[in-house]
Design a protein around this motif. Sequence first.
Motif, PDB file in Angstrom:
ATOM      1  N   HIS A  56      -1.235  -7.523   0.301  1.00 34.08           N
ATOM      2  CA  HIS A  56      -2.572  -8.358   0.264  1.00 34.08           C
ATOM      3  C   HIS A  56      -2.678  -9.752   1.051  1.00 34.08           C
ATOM      4  O   HIS A  56      -3.488  -9.558   1.860  1.00 34.08           O
ATOM      5  CB  HIS A  56      -2.948  -8.983  -1.087  1.00 34.08           C
ATOM      6  N   ILE A  57      -1.462 -10.427   0.905  1.00 38.14           N
ATOM      7  CA  ILE A  57      -1.454 -11.473   1.946  1.00 38.14           C
ATOM      8  C   ILE A  57      -1.523 -11.164   3.395  1.00 38.14           C
ATOM      9  O   ILE A  57      -2.386 -11.908   4.161  1.00 38.14           O
ATOM     10  CB  ILE A  57      -0.090 -12.441   1.567  1.00 38.14           C
ATOM     11  N   GLU A  58      -0.774 -10.285   3.667  1.00 40.22           N
ATOM     12  CA  GLU A  58      -0.645  -9.650   5.092  1.00 40.22           C
ATOM     13  C   GLU A  58      -1.998  -9.297   5.493  1.00 40.22           C
ATOM     14  O   GLU A  58      -2.358  -9.436   6.927  1.00 40.22           O
ATOM     15  CB  GLU A  58       0.201  -8.340   5.289  1.00 40.22           C
ATOM     16  N   LYS A  59      -2.754  -8.531   4.803  1.00 46.84           N
ATOM     17  CA  LYS A  59      -4.140  -7.816   5.187  1.00 46.84           C
ATOM     18  C   LYS A  59      -5.219  -8.617   4.983  1.00 46.84           C
ATOM     19  O   LYS A  59      -6.101  -8.280   5.790  1.00 46.84           O
ATOM     20  CB  LYS A  59      -4.148  -6.582   4.287  1.00 46.84           C
ATOM     21  N   ILE A  60      -5.602  -9.542   4.206  1.00 47.67           N
ATOM     22  CA  ILE A  60      -6.630  -9.911   3.744  1.00 47.67           C
ATOM     23  C   ILE A  60      -7.465 -10.709   4.774  1.00 47.67           C
ATOM     24  O   ILE A  60      -8.773 -10.354   4.840  1.00 47.67           O
ATOM     25  CB  ILE A  60      -6.690 -10.913   2.388  1.00 47.67           C
ATOM     26  N   ASN A  61      -6.967 -11.553   5.589  1.00 47.43           N
ATOM     27  CA  ASN A  61      -7.582 -12.027   6.708  1.00 47.43           C
ATOM     28  C   ASN A  61      -8.232 -11.097   7.543  1.00 47.43           C
ATOM     29  O   ASN A  61      -9.385 -11.296   8.089  1.00 47.43           O
ATOM     30  CB  ASN A  61      -6.637 -13.308   7.608  1.00 47.43           C
ATOM     31  N   GLN A  62      -7.301  -9.922   8.178  1.00 44.92           N
ATOM     32  CA  GLN A  62      -7.978  -9.110   9.054  1.00 44.92           C
ATOM     33  C   GLN A  62      -9.070  -8.150   8.278  1.00 44.92           C
ATOM     34  O   GLN A  62      -9.963  -7.880   9.021  1.00 44.92           O
ATOM     35  CB  GLN A  62      -7.087  -8.164   9.757  1.00 44.92           C
ATOM     36  N   VAL A  63      -9.009  -7.983   7.148  1.00 40.93           N
ATOM     37  CA  VAL A  63     -10.008  -7.034   6.371  1.00 40.93           C
ATOM     38  C   VAL A  63     -11.299  -7.668   6.306  1.00 40.93           C
ATOM     39  O   VAL A  63     -12.284  -7.385   6.339  1.00 40.93           O
ATOM     40  CB  VAL A  63      -9.513  -6.774   4.991  1.00 40.93           C
ATOM     41  N   ILE A  64     -11.245  -9.161   5.976  1.00 40.79           N
ATOM     42  CA  ILE A  64     -12.515  -9.983   6.041  1.00 40.79           C
ATOM     43  C   ILE A  64     -12.995 -10.080   7.230  1.00 40.79           C
ATOM     44  O   ILE A  64     -14.193  -9.826   7.557  1.00 40.79           O
ATOM     45  CB  ILE A  64     -12.262 -11.294   5.244  1.00 40.79           C
ATOM     46  N   GLU A  65     -12.425 -10.334   8.300  1.00 40.91           N
ATOM     47  CA  GLU A  65     -12.803 -10.489   9.834  1.00 40.91           C
ATOM     48  C   GLU A  65     -13.442  -9.091  10.154  1.00 40.91           C
ATOM     49  O   GLU A  65     -14.598  -9.292  10.827  1.00 40.91           O
ATOM     50  CB  GLU A  65     -11.611 -10.599  10.727  1.00 40.91           C
ATOM     51  N   GLU A  66     -12.798  -7.897   9.684  1.00 41.65           N
ATOM     52  CA  GLU A  66     -13.347  -6.766  10.135  1.00 41.65           C
ATOM     53  C   GLU A  66     -14.684  -6.450   9.341  1.00 41.65           C
ATOM     54  O   GLU A  66     -15.753  -5.991   9.997  1.00 41.65           O
ATOM     55  CB  GLU A  66     -12.465  -5.696   9.930  1.00 41.65           C
ATOM     56  N   ALA A  67     -14.864  -6.881   8.110  1.00 37.55           N
ATOM     57  CA  ALA A  67     -16.088  -6.921   7.231  1.00 37.55           C
ATOM     58  C   ALA A  67     -17.256  -7.617   7.837  1.00 37.55           C
ATOM     59  O   ALA A  67     -18.287  -7.131   8.047  1.00 37.55           O
ATOM     60  CB  ALA A  67     -15.780  -7.079   5.711  1.00 37.55           C
ATOM     61  N   LEU A  68     -17.114  -8.685   8.186  1.00 36.43           N
ATOM     62  CA  LEU A  68     -17.904  -9.683   8.929  1.00 36.43           C
ATOM     63  C   LEU A  68     -18.390  -9.042  10.493  1.00 36.43           C
ATOM     64  O   LEU A  68     -19.436  -8.891  10.518  1.00 36.43           O
ATOM     65  CB  LEU A  68     -17.349 -10.967   9.185  1.00 36.43           C
ATOM     66  N   ALA A  69     -17.357  -8.429  10.941  1.00 35.97           N
ATOM     67  CA  ALA A  69     -17.691  -7.924  12.601  1.00 35.97           C
ATOM     68  C   ALA A  69     -18.459  -6.821  12.392  1.00 35.97           C
ATOM     69  O   ALA A  69     -19.412  -6.472  12.948  1.00 35.97           O
ATOM     70  CB  ALA A  69     -16.422  -7.668  13.193  1.00 35.97           C
ATOM     71  N   VAL A  70     -18.304  -5.831  11.377  1.00 29.86           N
ATOM     72  CA  VAL A  70     -18.843  -4.553  11.302  1.00 29.86           C
ATOM     73  C   VAL A  70     -20.385  -4.803  10.766  1.00 29.86           C
ATOM     74  O   VAL A  70     -21.327  -4.319  11.253  1.00 29.86           O
ATOM     75  CB  VAL A  70     -18.209  -3.737  10.208  1.00 29.86           C
ATOM     76  N   ALA A  71     -20.448  -5.911   9.927  1.00 33.51           N
ATOM     77  CA  ALA A  71     -21.844  -6.165   9.364  1.00 33.51           C
ATOM     78  C   ALA A  71     -22.410  -6.972  10.488  1.00 33.51           C
ATOM     79  O   ALA A  71     -23.669  -7.347  10.224  1.00 33.51           O
ATOM     80  CB  ALA A  71     -21.561  -6.972   8.117  1.00 33.51           C
ATOM     81  N   GLY A  72     -22.154  -7.627  11.436  1.00 37.47           N
ATOM     82  CA  GLY A  72     -22.714  -8.400  12.394  1.00 37.47           C
ATOM     83  C   GLY A  72     -23.022  -9.521  12.016  1.00 37.47           C
ATOM     84  O   GLY A  72     -24.074 -10.161  12.324  1.00 37.47           O
ATOM     85  N   VAL A  73     -22.232 -10.412  11.140  1.00 31.63           N
ATOM     86  CA  VAL A  73     -22.736 -11.647  10.583  1.00 31.63           C
ATOM     87  C   VAL A  73     -21.162 -12.407  10.665  1.00 31.63           C
ATOM     88  O   VAL A  73     -20.258 -12.034  10.899  1.00 31.63           O
ATOM     89  CB  VAL A  73     -22.834 -11.630   9.018  1.00 31.63           C
ATOM     90  N   SER A  74     -21.595 -14.011  10.597  1.00 32.94           N
ATOM     91  CA  SER A  74     -20.482 -14.906  10.681  1.00 32.94           C
ATOM     92  C   SER A  74     -20.536 -15.457   9.100  1.00 32.94           C
ATOM     93  O   SER A  74     -21.629 -15.295   8.362  1.00 32.94           O
ATOM     94  CB  SER A  74     -20.642 -15.987  11.710  1.00 32.94           C
ATOM     95  N   LEU A  75     -19.462 -16.128   8.789  1.00 36.28           N
ATOM     96  CA  LEU A  75     -19.544 -16.894   7.600  1.00 36.28           C
ATOM     97  C   LEU A  75     -20.709 -17.863   7.294  1.00 36.28           C
ATOM     98  O   LEU A  75     -20.853 -18.079   6.197  1.00 36.28           O
ATOM     99  CB  LEU A  75     -18.038 -17.726   7.572  1.00 36.28           C
ATOM    100  N   ASP A  76     -21.034 -18.403   8.554  1.00 35.61           N
ATOM    101  CA  ASP A  76     -22.301 -19.260   8.429  1.00 35.61           C
ATOM    102  C   ASP A  76     -23.528 -18.718   7.783  1.00 35.61           C
ATOM    103  O   ASP A  76     -24.622 -19.363   7.366  1.00 35.61           O
ATOM    104  CB  ASP A  76     -22.706 -19.826   9.780  1.00 35.61           C
ATOM    105  N   ASP A  77     -23.705 -17.310   7.991  1.00 37.77           N
ATOM    106  CA  ASP A  77     -24.803 -16.478   7.670  1.00 37.77           C
ATOM    107  C   ASP A  77     -24.841 -16.178   6.087  1.00 37.77           C
ATOM    108  O   ASP A  77     -25.898 -15.686   5.581  1.00 37.77           O
ATOM    109  CB  ASP A  77     -24.786 -15.210   8.451  1.00 37.77           C
TER     110      ASP A  77
END
Length: 341
Positions: A56-77
Amino acid sequence: MSEKDILILAIESSCDETAAAVVRNGREVLSNVISSQIELHKLYGGVVPEIASRKHIEKINQVIEEALAVAGVSLDDLDAVAVTYGPGLVGALLVGVAEAKAISYAKKLPLVGVHHIEGHISANYIENKDLEPPFICLVVSGGHTHLVRVKDYGEYEILGRTRDDAAGEAFDKVARAIGLGYPGGPKIDQLAKEGDPDAIAFPRGKIDDSPYDFSFSGLKSAVLNYLNGCQMKGEPVIRANVAASFQKSVTDVLVEHAMMAVRESGLNKLAIAGGVASNGALRAAMEEACAENGIRFYRPSPILCTDNAAMIGAAAYYEYIKGVRHGLDLNAVPNLKLGER
Ligand code: KG4
Ligand code: ZN
């Protein structure tokens, strides 16, 4: 996006899936990324908690980045960050909880902790825009078998539960006994299609004094005894028949209990949830029984039945609009009870 839209980033890491999703207004999934560790745990015949946490530690950041990218949003949204904080494996849960707290702190976002089973139930809201409580939900996962009255969003009454093994656990154990490996549920589902569900008379577990409760350990023992008996007598085991007959025994009991609960509740709506709810035979049997009894039947697509973060985002939305907020002291609670905060 209209003024009142609520955008939630949801994180799920309670077992062997690292998942993140962006969900709008509880029912619209903008992204749903799942990184499964199944291949890794297969080697050991089940989930190894320490390996799960590290992965989980290895994967979590890339999984979150991908989720934001696919949704077309940033953390600020985002309007909030949500995370499963129990029940589950403590080390695995902690990875998601720590990550969600870090994002919440850094971006000054409200934090919403979600109960994993509440997530499974809420998966039904995603594809059924008309589904609203009250309804009856059968939750069948690797760790839980619950018959629940969903009284309102976030309000549950547990009508029945398993006294021993969870339904998914029984699938996994029987699969192992007939040499199918981990995870057993999908493999039994597949193999059973080639077998005769009436070939072997396995017992239907019943609890006399509590009609809504379940018991699967007797069935598991009956399968093991049957396999032993075949070995002693030198008879061949037709694995497809064992799989189909076992599966029939489980689905019969699940359908019977669910029908009884819906009938006695006076509600006319049944939903199913959890990994075992992706089982083809169970879905078909439940659909047929509901049609016969004039009950509206809801079930998530298979990908939303097994662990994912979209369901956590759906549950989080209803908590969020009720005003539920967690602090940065949110901790993982491995045995969190449904309905607790
Ligand atoms: O809900 P889930 O993904 O994780 C938990 O919260 O436990 O459920 C996993 C369980 C496992 O026991 C797996 O064997 C079972 O769900 N499962 C199935 C099927 N797909 C997954 N059981 C029967 N048939 C399936 N197709
Ligand atoms: Zn689950």
